[in-house]
Write a protein that holds these residues in place. Structure first.
Motif, PDB file in Angstrom:
ATOM      1  N   THR A  72       0.258  -6.758   0.787  1.00 53.25           N
ATOM      2  CA  THR A  72      -0.222  -6.401   1.789  1.00 53.25           C
ATOM      3  C   THR A  72      -0.709  -4.935   1.731  1.00 53.25           C
ATOM      4  N   ARG A  73      -0.222  -4.106   0.778  1.00 54.22           N
ATOM      5  CA  ARG A  73      -0.631  -2.781   0.720  1.00 54.22           C
ATOM      6  C   ARG A  73      -0.541  -2.059  -0.789  1.00 54.22           C
ATOM      7  N   SER A  82       3.710  -2.587  -0.288  1.00 54.81           N
ATOM      8  CA  SER A  82       4.267  -3.309   0.622  1.00 54.81           C
ATOM      9  C   SER A  82       4.026  -4.708   0.393  1.00 54.81           C
ATOM     10  N   ASP A 136       3.199   2.701  10.103  1.00 52.74           N
ATOM     11  CA  ASP A 136       1.865   1.699   9.796  1.00 52.74           C
ATOM     12  C   ASP A 136       2.498   0.242   9.567  1.00 52.74           C
ATOM     13  N   ARG A 140       1.209  -2.595  12.335  1.00 49.25           N
ATOM     14  CA  ARG A 140       0.715  -3.947  11.754  1.00 49.25           C
ATOM     15  C   ARG A 140       1.647  -5.057  12.176  1.00 49.25           C
TER      16      ARG A 140
END
Length: 221
Positions: A72-73, A82, A136, A140
């Motif tokens: 996701t990151r 992540s 963050d 999210r």
């Protein structure tokens, strides 16, 4: 004049139908059942209900429903920073936790998807709090939980080592979707990395550090 009857024609699923999120989700759960990772009807129902792809909109739907981590990151050099844990691991952790309706659960390491699965298991009479040190990540998680109807999940931005001694769940302490700097006493450091987690113990009393503690809530229209 009668019409001749030819062989019955069945229409196979189209490519679009095969790639629909619901079809991919049910196929994934079927695979987890066949592999023995899902053993109870409650965990099965949760996995069939929660839309995993909604918590990873940046990847193709097929990637979201693969039995692997969902990135996701990424860091600037392309490394995964992540991710959502692999479905098989989440199934194993949920089965090991033996959650029931009415349980109060603290999840350490947020992401949103796993918290939604837990919310399905504990029901309306239960309570789910998910915590992460990275704002963050909690921003999210809050957005996606609200968008999917799990706004009853409480999302905290906090260091898990410094949680208030009162007012937070004590039933279970779990490691969630990503590595957290502090995992507490619930799991060992292999719990999020692919090895079988051990059964969690009750967290010890901790002191409050208010500067690390912020509640994220859904924006009301």
């Amino acid at each position: 004049m009668t019409r001749s009857k030819g062989p019955r024609v069945t229409t196979p699923p189209t490519t679009a139908q095969e790639h629909e999120p619901s079809a991919l989700r049910h196929r994934l759960v079927d695979q987890l059942l066949a592999a023995g990772h899902v053993r109870t009807t409650t965990v099965e129902a949760a996995l069939r209900s929660v839309p995993r792809h909604a918590f990873a909109p940046e990847v193709p739907v097929q990637t979201a429903y693969a039995d692997d981590i969902t990135p996701t990151r990424h860091t600037p050099d392309g490394r995964i920073s992540s991710s959502i844990s692999a479905p098989w691991l989440q199934a194993v952790m949920l089965e090991s936790a033996r959650l029931r309706s009415g349980h109060h659960v603290l999840e350490v390491g947020s992401g949103g998807y796993n918290a939604a699965l837990i919310a399905e298991l504990v029901g309306r009479t239960g309570q789910v709090t998910t915590v992460d040190i990275d704002p963050d990540v909690t921003d999210r998680a809050t957005r996606f939980l609200c968008a999917t109807g799990y706004d009853r999940v409480r999302v905290l931005t906090a260091d898990a080592e410094h949680l208030p001694p009162r007012g937070h769940p004590r039933r279970r302490l779990r490691c969630g979707d990503r590595h957290s700097r502090h995992l507490g006493s619930a799991v060992d450091h292999h719990g999020c990395g692919g090895r079988t987690p051990r059964r969690p113990a009750a967290p010890p009393p901790v002191r409050v550090v208010h500067r690390f503690h912020q509640t994220r809530r859904c924006a009301r229209q």
